[in-house]
Design a protein around this motif. Structure first.
Motif, PDB file in Angstrom:
ATOM      1  N   SER A  63       0.857  -1.189   0.000  1.00 52.48           N
ATOM      2  CA  SER A  63       0.000   0.000   0.000  1.00 52.48           C
ATOM      3  C   SER A  63       0.888   1.232   0.000  1.00 52.48           C
ATOM      4  CB  SER A  63      -0.904   0.015   1.238  1.00 52.48           C
ATOM      5  OG  SER A  63      -1.805  -1.074   1.216  1.00 52.48           O
ATOM      6  N   TYR A  64       0.527   2.224  -0.821  1.00 52.62           N
ATOM      7  CA  TYR A  64       1.299   3.462  -0.945  1.00 52.62           C
ATOM      8  C   TYR A  64       0.384   4.655  -0.692  1.00 52.62           C
ATOM      9  CZ  TYR A  64       4.852   0.626  -3.352  1.00 52.62           C
ATOM     10  OH  TYR A  64       5.790  -0.320  -3.679  1.00 52.62           O
ATOM     11  N   ALA A  65       0.946   5.709  -0.103  1.00 55.06           N
ATOM     12  CA  ALA A  65       0.154   6.914   0.135  1.00 55.06           C
ATOM     13  C   ALA A  65       1.069   8.096   0.427  1.00 55.06           C
ATOM     14  CB  ALA A  65      -0.816   6.714   1.289  1.00 55.06           C
ATOM     15  N   PHE A  66       0.588   9.306   0.080  1.00 55.34           N
ATOM     16  CA  PHE A  66       1.256  10.538   0.494  1.00 55.34           C
ATOM     17  C   PHE A  66       0.299  11.705   0.318  1.00 55.34           C
ATOM     18  CE2 PHE A  66       2.087  10.651  -4.058  1.00 55.34           C
ATOM     19  CZ  PHE A  66       1.964  11.996  -4.380  1.00 55.34           C
ATOM     20  N   ASP A  67       0.614  12.817   0.991  1.00 54.76           N
ATOM     21  CA  ASP A  67      -0.127  14.065   0.873  1.00 54.76           C
ATOM     22  C   ASP A  67       0.886  15.199   0.792  1.00 54.76           C
ATOM     23  OD1 ASP A  67      -3.158  13.420   1.529  1.00 54.76           O
ATOM     24  OD2 ASP A  67      -1.936  12.273   2.943  1.00 54.76           O
ATOM     25  N   LEU A  68       0.629  16.159  -0.111  1.00 52.63           N
ATOM     26  CA  LEU A  68       1.510  17.322  -0.244  1.00 52.63           C
ATOM     27  C   LEU A  68       0.676  18.591  -0.376  1.00 52.63           C
ATOM     28  CD1 LEU A  68       4.202  16.091  -2.825  1.00 52.63           C
ATOM     29  CD2 LEU A  68       4.500  16.355  -0.352  1.00 52.63           C
ATOM     30  N   GLN A  69       1.162  19.664   0.221  1.00 53.85           N
ATOM     31  CA  GLN A  69       0.588  20.992   0.042  1.00 53.85           C
ATOM     32  C   GLN A  69       1.482  21.763  -0.919  1.00 53.85           C
ATOM     33  OE1 GLN A  69      -2.309  22.212   1.618  1.00 53.85           O
ATOM     34  NE2 GLN A  69      -2.592  20.090   2.284  1.00 53.85           N
ATOM     35  N   PHE A  70       0.910  22.287  -2.016  1.00 55.97           N
ATOM     36  CA  PHE A  70       1.707  22.963  -3.024  1.00 55.97           C
ATOM     37  C   PHE A  70       2.181  24.348  -2.556  1.00 55.97           C
ATOM     38  CE2 PHE A  70      -1.184  20.377  -5.879  1.00 55.97           C
ATOM     39  CZ  PHE A  70      -0.221  19.413  -6.145  1.00 55.97           C
ATOM     40  N   PHE A  71       3.294  24.784  -3.144  1.00 59.86           N
ATOM     41  CA  PHE A  71       3.841  26.093  -2.814  1.00 59.86           C
ATOM     42  C   PHE A  71       2.866  27.208  -3.183  1.00 59.86           C
ATOM     43  CE2 PHE A  71       6.281  29.897  -3.928  1.00 59.86           C
ATOM     44  CZ  PHE A  71       6.967  30.113  -2.724  1.00 59.86           C
ATOM     45  N   GLU A  72       2.243  27.080  -4.372  1.00 59.04           N
ATOM     46  CA  GLU A  72       1.208  28.016  -4.800  1.00 59.04           C
ATOM     47  C   GLU A  72       0.063  27.219  -5.409  1.00 59.04           C
ATOM     48  OE1 GLU A  72       2.799  31.036  -7.366  1.00 59.04           O
ATOM     49  OE2 GLU A  72       3.975  31.968  -5.766  1.00 59.04           O
ATOM     50  N   GLU A  73      -0.976  27.908  -5.854  1.00 58.98           N
ATOM     51  CA  GLU A  73      -2.159  27.221  -6.366  1.00 58.98           C
ATOM     52  C   GLU A  73      -1.943  26.679  -7.779  1.00 58.98           C
ATOM     53  OE1 GLU A  73      -6.206  28.661  -5.437  1.00 58.98           O
ATOM     54  OE2 GLU A  73      -5.191  30.466  -4.729  1.00 58.98           O
ATOM     55  N   ILE A  74      -2.666  25.598  -8.060  1.00 58.10           N
ATOM     56  CA  ILE A  74      -2.724  25.040  -9.403  1.00 58.10           C
ATOM     57  C   ILE A  74      -4.185  25.033  -9.853  1.00 58.10           C
ATOM     58  CG2 ILE A  74      -0.698  23.583  -9.002  1.00 58.10           C
ATOM     59  CD1 ILE A  74      -3.103  21.289  -9.059  1.00 58.10           C
ATOM     60  N   ASP A  75      -4.389  24.672 -11.128  1.00 57.07           N
ATOM     61  CA  ASP A  75      -5.740  24.556 -11.677  1.00 57.07           C
ATOM     62  C   ASP A  75      -6.027  23.079 -11.926  1.00 57.07           C
ATOM     63  OD1 ASP A  75      -8.101  24.567 -13.098  1.00 57.07           O
ATOM     64  OD2 ASP A  75      -7.590  26.326 -14.295  1.00 57.07           O
ATOM     65  N   PRO A  76      -6.759  22.403 -11.037  1.00 57.33           N
ATOM     66  CA  PRO A  76      -6.988  20.959 -11.194  1.00 57.33           C
ATOM     67  C   PRO A  76      -7.678  20.595 -12.503  1.00 57.33           C
ATOM     68  CG  PRO A  76      -7.619  21.672  -8.992  1.00 57.33           C
ATOM     69  CD  PRO A  76      -7.372  22.911  -9.789  1.00 57.33           C
ATOM     70  N   GLU A  77      -8.622  21.425 -12.960  1.00 58.75           N
ATOM     71  CA  GLU A  77      -9.398  21.074 -14.149  1.00 58.75           C
ATOM     72  C   GLU A  77      -8.566  21.138 -15.431  1.00 58.75           C
ATOM     73  OE1 GLU A  77     -12.930  23.356 -14.355  1.00 58.75           O
ATOM     74  OE2 GLU A  77     -13.836  22.463 -12.567  1.00 58.75           O
ATOM     75  N   LYS A  78      -7.459  21.850 -15.397  1.00 55.31           N
ATOM     76  CA  LYS A  78      -6.602  21.946 -16.576  1.00 55.31           C
ATOM     77  C   LYS A  78      -5.342  21.105 -16.433  1.00 55.31           C
ATOM     78  CE  LYS A  78      -8.217  26.546 -17.933  1.00 55.31           C
ATOM     79  NZ  LYS A  78      -7.842  27.964 -18.196  1.00 55.31           N
ATOM     80  N   SER A  79      -5.312  20.287 -15.405  1.00 53.05           N
ATOM     81  CA  SER A  79      -4.177  19.393 -15.194  1.00 53.05           C
ATOM     82  C   SER A  79      -4.439  18.058 -15.881  1.00 53.05           C
ATOM     83  CB  SER A  79      -3.941  19.198 -13.699  1.00 53.05           C
ATOM     84  OG  SER A  79      -3.589  20.425 -13.084  1.00 53.05           O
ATOM     85  N   LEU A  80      -3.357  17.332 -16.166  1.00 48.08           N
ATOM     86  CA  LEU A  80      -3.449  16.097 -16.950  1.00 48.08           C
ATOM     87  C   LEU A  80      -2.732  14.963 -16.233  1.00 48.08           C
ATOM     88  CD1 LEU A  80      -2.514  17.648 -20.421  1.00 48.08           C
ATOM     89  CD2 LEU A  80      -4.812  17.119 -19.623  1.00 48.08           C
ATOM     90  N   ARG A  81      -3.072  13.742 -16.650  1.00 48.71           N
ATOM     91  CA  ARG A  81      -2.411  12.587 -16.058  1.00 48.71           C
ATOM     92  C   ARG A  81      -2.214  11.489 -17.101  1.00 48.71           C
ATOM     93  NH1 ARG A  81      -5.779   7.968 -13.816  1.00 48.71           N
ATOM     94  NH2 ARG A  81      -7.433   7.790 -15.352  1.00 48.71           N
ATOM     95  N   ARG A  82      -1.208  10.633 -16.825  1.00 46.63           N
ATOM     96  CA  ARG A  82      -0.985   9.438 -17.634  1.00 46.63           C
ATOM     97  C   ARG A  82      -0.536   8.332 -16.690  1.00 46.63           C
ATOM     98  NH1 ARG A  82       2.604  11.207 -21.414  1.00 46.63           N
ATOM     99  NH2 ARG A  82       4.403  10.665 -20.146  1.00 46.63           N
ATOM    100  N   LEU A  83      -1.153   7.181 -16.795  1.00 46.45           N
ATOM    101  CA  LEU A  83      -0.851   6.047 -15.923  1.00 46.45           C
ATOM    102  C   LEU A  83      -0.301   4.901 -16.749  1.00 46.45           C
ATOM    103  CD1 LEU A  83      -1.099   4.633 -13.119  1.00 46.45           C
ATOM    104  CD2 LEU A  83      -3.418   3.969 -13.804  1.00 46.45           C
ATOM    105  N   ASN A  84       0.823   4.337 -16.291  1.00 45.97           N
ATOM    106  CA  ASN A  84       1.331   3.121 -16.920  1.00 45.97           C
ATOM    107  C   ASN A  84       1.727   2.134 -15.823  1.00 45.97           C
ATOM    108  OD1 ASN A  84       3.947   3.857 -16.005  1.00 45.97           O
ATOM    109  ND2 ASN A  84       4.382   4.948 -17.913  1.00 45.97           N
ATOM    110  N   THR A  85       2.417   1.065 -16.192  1.00 49.34           N
ATOM    111  CA  THR A  85       2.724   0.018 -15.217  1.00 49.34           C
ATOM    112  C   THR A  85       3.842   0.403 -14.263  1.00 49.34           C
ATOM    113  OG1 THR A  85       4.257  -1.021 -16.793  1.00 49.34           O
ATOM    114  CG2 THR A  85       1.972  -1.816 -16.790  1.00 49.34           C
ATOM    115  N   ARG A  86       4.532   1.515 -14.527  1.00 53.46           N
ATOM    116  CA  ARG A  86       5.651   1.917 -13.681  1.00 53.46           C
ATOM    117  C   ARG A  86       5.363   3.143 -12.833  1.00 53.46           C
ATOM    118  NH1 ARG A  86       7.281   1.254 -18.670  1.00 53.46           N
ATOM    119  NH2 ARG A  86       7.535   3.490 -18.988  1.00 53.46           N
ATOM    120  N   SER A  87       4.451   4.035 -13.301  1.00 53.18           N
ATOM    121  CA  SER A  87       4.287   5.297 -12.598  1.00 53.18           C
ATOM    122  C   SER A  87       2.992   5.995 -13.002  1.00 53.18           C
ATOM    123  CB  SER A  87       5.476   6.219 -12.894  1.00 53.18           C
ATOM    124  OG  SER A  87       5.570   6.468 -14.286  1.00 53.18           O
TER     125      SER A  87
END
Length: 220
Positions: A63-87
């Motif tokens: 099981s893996y987990a973490f939480d981070l507070q960003f230095f400044e704000e981001i825009d979640p709706e304009k953020s992107l993701r890609r999932l593969n078998t390594r990361s």
């Protein structure tokens, strides 16, 4: 027992171009079990939790987990993701456009052995204009973040990353007749549809730039 995964980060900045005003975040977890993945993104934080492993391939289940507070704000709706078998790879859109880099990823200064600079993507602030940003054709928009379940590798079909316009949106404006003509002239599988090769500039300057000293892990 929950393990903190390795998290790598790099950034670009711009006071005019949203697509160059971003954070690259890579969460390295081999054999993520996509059905258990939860990645909750807000304008000020990220919360990650998943199970991963495949004993048949030599990866014990963890099981893996973490939480981070960003230095400044981001825009979640304009953020992107890609999932593969390594990361899990995230491109986070900074909310405020400005030329200066963030001095660090997190709001508070932390010494976290699992949070590291991504030297493969890092460039100096004054050298970033000549470096291409990561292609977004094979990445998935975050949308509303209620968890990120789904099948890994959703970013396009295998073997098609080198052809522009062939991400999730289909063939785009690619000139099929021109492509066929090039193939007939011996262009081969290594030639792009326009005849122009990737100059690899995204990685070419990364080793030249050093991150802020506070982001480098001290030698042990």
């Amino acid at each position: 027992m929950t393990t903190h995964p390795e998290v790598l980060w790099a950034q670009r900045s711009s006071n005019t171009n949203d697509e160059r005003n971003i954070i690259y975040l890579t969460v390295n977890v081999p054999e993520i079990q996509a059905s258990t993945l939860e990645c909750n993104l807000t304008s000020t934080s990220i919360s990650f939790k998943t199970k991963a492993g495949n004993p048949e391939k030599g990866f014990p289940e963890k099981s893996y987990a973490f939480d981070l507070q960003f230095f400044e704000e981001i825009d979640p709706e304009k953020s992107l993701r890609r999932l593969n078998t390594r990361s899990l790879f995230l491109t986070l859109r900074k909310k405020e456009k400005k030329e200066e880099f963030w001095p660090r990823l997190t709001k508070e200064k932390v010494r976290n052995a699992f949070l590291k600079t991504d030297f493969s993507k890092w460039v100096d602030e004054d050298e970033q204009d000549g470096v291409a940003v990561e292609a977004e054709d094979d990445m998935e928009a975050m949308g509303e973040m209620g968890g990120m379940g789904g099948m890994p590798g959703m970013g396009g079909m295998p073997g098609m990353g080198g052809l522009p316009g062939m991400g999730m949106g289909g063939m785009g404006d690619m000139d099929i007749e021109k492509l066929m003509a090039q193939m007939g002239q011996g262009g081969g599988a290594g030639a792009g549809p326009s005849g122009a090769a990737d100059d690899g500039s995204d990685d070419g300057s990364d080793d030249d730039g050093l991150p802020p000293l506070e982001d480098v892990e001290p030698a042990k």
